[in-house]
Write a protein that holds these residues in place. Structure first.
Motif: not given
Length: 862
Positions: A390-404
């Motif tokens: 399948g294809f894995e993707f995220l839920s409920g994970v934010g980003r840091n100051a570098d945009g990652l």
């Protein structure tokens, strides 16, 4: 003492001169009897001596020997070894063309098992627009790329790398991969639901490929369903006559490494033969965050039962996982680099992808060839595949100051997880073809093509980051429950594991597709004239059953569609050098499964056009010229693709997951163009090839569309999309290329190829509202670009009779590091005050082509 030395020196010079004058040259050209083309890389040895060489890219060889008469032995893996006597008159002798052919009676490896099914143009005397790539070029130029990259110097083909390992796409005459038929030893491998090709599932196919043939347009396919753009035939190893194999190590940019080993017992005295290949690869990926790794395997068991029967069982697969790359704004990529991506982060200091593909798709087939007599033969292949992943993707994970992505914060705060859209399928099929030579002028074949497919689609949890469970409250069939299990992204675990229904979320449905077809071909050939007629008829049934949301629970209406195709053509040979041909075809092609439903992921509701077939009309003509030093192919084509369903998915929020799904029908496209291909061989050491493809590919007429969200909710319907006259996007309509290979020293070659791409346009994404306006400005024009690739190779002959060799190869792609836009997801035109790069608004989300890359391989053949 000094006088003695001088005498020795004079004597040595005298003997050397005498030997030089007594040297004789034996020359000739080795021809592949299966495809009637020069056979490069064949071993040529003077029998009883260690004197030998290998044929160059034109199949030519030259041996210097002191023998005035004797025999030479020509051998090549997969062909009958041939011994030719020679007698030198004067100082040289030319043996002319030496034809070596596959020998079915001895289980040779090239086009032996399933020859009546494997679609090669040589099976039909009437010409078509075709290009063939043989094993030696595949070995040298494939490197760590997928199949589409290898084909980019073929007329009307463009390769788009895509970003992550195996995410490339190929376009043929302006049609994408869903409308090009891909075959592996006669077995169809396009996705049954939507026709898609995922090259990450086939990463090992080039390691075992003996030939790849591109049939553009109508082609000579014997399958009951014909493609729109053309047919790609991949012919792999099956059985070898002789014992042997190879070990190869490859290194490439961005910490890529690949190790491969292959061995064959050859045909043993008891009639059995076995061959196998194992490989492992891993790398960081050119684009940030696109790490990946995987394995490749291939096993083949063969048996020759008497003089009339050959059987072969084959299994191959390529389990893998790799990070995915999203389209990003052009301005961001220009600022941070073409290899930049924000679709990843770190978890406990280790890389973790924000989007990841993982899959394992073993393919098995059993081939049986039976020869009744010299005029009648039967070929049959029974196959199956079992895809899981399948294809894995995220839920409920934010980003840091570098945009990652900030996985560590998600863990510490107790939120966040990743989930996968799972595709699990079981696919079984049977293809059989009977060849019958009626008399000296007429030949006939008839065949059967049957397929059964079950696909399961759902979502599960891949990894919990901060969250420990997920509550599901809207499953009307199972009720509310809590998901506590995670299943990871290991492709081997995916193949042998399963997710129970009470651990699934968001969606859960199955698809059943059954297909039966029959086809036939009659060909007439006499003197300089040939003509053929092909026909096929097939029926498909489709049904969908949902288990999750209220609107998808239960079975859909069962859809049965009948389709057919008709093709005819003829050719006439003028003298020894000229040939003209023309072909015409009409296909009534059933729509893909995913085109039948208003939203295949969340509804049993059928599209209003579910019972209407696509209508494809193809016209093509060609001229062929062949001589000793130059050959040319000129093709003209005109293809009308009518009454098709357009399906667009748009990632509105840019997280890599589509949010809006648009279905539009009926739609019409017209693709027409001219292709010129040249082959120039001025000497036996220099080979040159060039091509020019000029296309004109447009939509004709407007369409009506409906929009849905990811849950299947209707957002809008009855919208007119104004696309009449709009250029087909994300593929170059003008391409040109030139390549050359020069043997600098014996078995030491350098080669280079240049490719030019022009008349490229932005994506016609009908999920975008811009096409609702009749005054839209059409598709944006993307800048043209050029790429130059180069390579160096050397083969070192080893062993007493030069039967072994060590091969070295270096490839450098995009040698001059050209910066170019590969494709654009958006279609934003330039307005006053916009930031612009090469005529393109930099707010468009695009993918840039790879910069300079390299790979190096060393291969020992034994």
């Amino acid at each position: 003492m000094k006088i003695f030395k001088n005498v020795l020196l004079i004597g040595f010079m005298f003997l050397s001169t005498l030997t030089a004058f007594s040297q004789s040259k034996v020359t000739g050209t080795v021809i592949d009897g299966d495809l009637n083309q020069p056979l490069a890389g064949a071993n040529v040895v003077v029998k009883g001596t260690s004197t030998g060489t290998v044929t160059d890219f034109d199949g030519k060889f030259e041996i210097s020997t002191t023998e005035k008469s004797g025999q030479i032995v020509v051998s090549y893996l997969g062909f009958v070894t041939k011994t030719i006597s020679f007698t030198v008159t004067g100082n040289s002798v030319n043996l002319g063309n030496i034809v070596v052919a596959p020998d079915a009676s001895q289980l040779q490896e090239i086009v032996v098992v399933g020859k009546g099914i494997i679609d090669l143009a040589a099976d039909r005397k009437t010409p078509i627009a075709v290009s063939t790539i043989k094993a030696i070029e595949i070995q040298q130029k494939s490197g760590n790329w997928d199949l589409p990259e290898l084909l980019k110097s073929t007329p009307s083909i463009q390769n788009v790398k895509g970003g992550g390992f195996g995410d490339g796409q190929m376009f043929l005459r302006g049609f994408d991969q869903t409308n090009t038929a891909f075959l592996l030893n006669g077995q169809p491998i396009n996705g049954m639901e939507d026709g898609r090709m995922y090259w990450s599932n086939w990463s090992g196919v080039l390691d075992i490929a003996n030939a790849i043939q591109v049939q553009r347009g109508l082609g000579s396919s014997k399958l009951a369903i014909s493609s729109v753009g053309g047919t790609i035939n991949v012919v792999t190893k099956t059985l070898d006559k002789n014992q042997g194999g190879f070990v190869q190590q490859m290194l490439a940019n961005d910490n890529y490494t690949k190790t491969t080993a292959y061995y064959s017992t050859g045909l043993m005295k008891n009639g059995f033969a076995f061959s196998g290949m194992l490989g492992h690869w891993q790398g960081n990926g050119y684009i940030d965050g696109t790490h990946g790794q995987g394995q490749t395997y291939f096993l083949s068991f063969g048996y020759k039962a008497g003089e009339k029967d050959v059987l072969n069982f084959l299994v191959t697969g390529a389990p893998q996982w790799h990070g995915a790359n999203n389209h990003m704004s052009l301005s961001t990529l220009l600022e941070k680099g073409r290899d930049y991506s924000d679709n990843y982060g770190t978890l406990n200091g280790e890389y973790y992808a924000g989007g990841r593909n993982f899959y394992h798709k073993p393919v098995l087939n059993l081939n049986w060839d039976h020869t009744f007599n010299q005029n009648v033969s039967l070929s049959t292949v029974l196959y199956g595949s079992f895809g899981r992943g399948g294809f894995e993707f995220l839920s409920g994970v934010g980003r840091n100051a570098d945009g990652l992505y900030d996985f560590d914060t998600a863990v510490s705060s107790g939120v966040g997880y990743s989930k996968a859209s799972v595709n699990a399928h079981n696919w079984f099929g049977l293809v059989s073809n009977l060849d019958y030579k009626l008399n000296d002028n007429f030949s006939f074949n008839v065949g059967f093509d049957g397929r059964m497919y079950n696909g399961q689609h759902y979502r599960n949890i891949v990894n919990f980051f901060g969250a420990s469970s997920v509550n599901v409250t809207n499953n009307d069939q199972v009720g509310s429950y809590t998901i506590t299990e995670s299943y990871g992204y290991n492709p081997w675990d995916a193949l042998f594991g399963s997710t129970p229904r009470n651990q699934r979320l968001d969606r859960d449905y199955e698809e059943q597709i059954n297909y039966i077809g029959t086809f036939g071909q009659l060909e007439y050939a006499k003197d300089n004239f040939t003509a053929y007629f092909q026909g096929a008829v097939s029926t498909q049934s489709h049904q969908r059953e949902g288990f999750f949301f209220a609107e998808e629970v239960g079975k859909s209406k069962k859809v049965n569609n009948l389709g057919y195709n008709l093709k005819a053509g003829g050719s006439y040979k003028v003298g020894d050098n000229h040939n003209v041909f023309a072909n015409v075809g009409f296909y009534s092609r059933q729509p893909y499964h995913d085109d039948l439903f208003t939203n295949a992921a969340a509804s049993n509701e059928l599209n209003p056009y579910y019972d209407q077939n696509q209508e494809i009309t193809g016209l093509e003509a060609g001229y062929q010229f062949k001589s000793q030093y130059i050959s040319a192919n000129l093709n003209l084509y005109h293809t009308i693709w009518d009454n098709r369903v357009l399906f667009d998915a748009n990632d509105i929020d840019g997280d890599g997951v589509s949010d809006v799904f648009t279905q539009s029908s009926p739609a019409k496209q017209v693709h027409q163009g001219v292709e010129l291909e040249l082959f120039i061989n001025p000497t036996n050491k220099l080979k040159m090839q060039g091509f020019v493809s000029v296309g004109d590919w447009k939509y004709v007429g407007n369409v009506t569309s409906s929009d849905y969200d990811d849950a299947g909710n209707l957002l809008s319907t009855g919208d007119t999309k104004y696309i009449d006259g709009v250029e087909i996007g994300n593929v170059a309509q003008f391409t040109a290329g030139f390549s050359a290979n020069y043997e600098v020293l014996t078995r030491f070659n350098i080669d280079a190829n240049w490719n030019h791409y022009n008349r490229m346009f932005g994506n016609t994404d009908l999920a975008s509202s811009e096409w609702n306006d009749s005054a839209n400005r059409g598709a944006i024009k993307l800048p043209s670009y050029n790429t130059v690739d180069a390579g160096v190779s050397y083969k070192w002959l080893l062993g007493k009779e030069k039967q072994n060799n060590l091969q070295f190869r270096v490839n450098i792609n995009n040698l001059f590091d050209e910066l170019y836009i590969e494709n654009s997801r958006d279609n934003k035109h330039v307005d006053a005050g916009d930031d612009v790069w090469n005529g393109v608004d930099t707010s468009n989300r695009v993918k840039l082509g790879y910069g300079r890359t390299w790979n190096f391989s060393i291969r020992y053949n034994f």
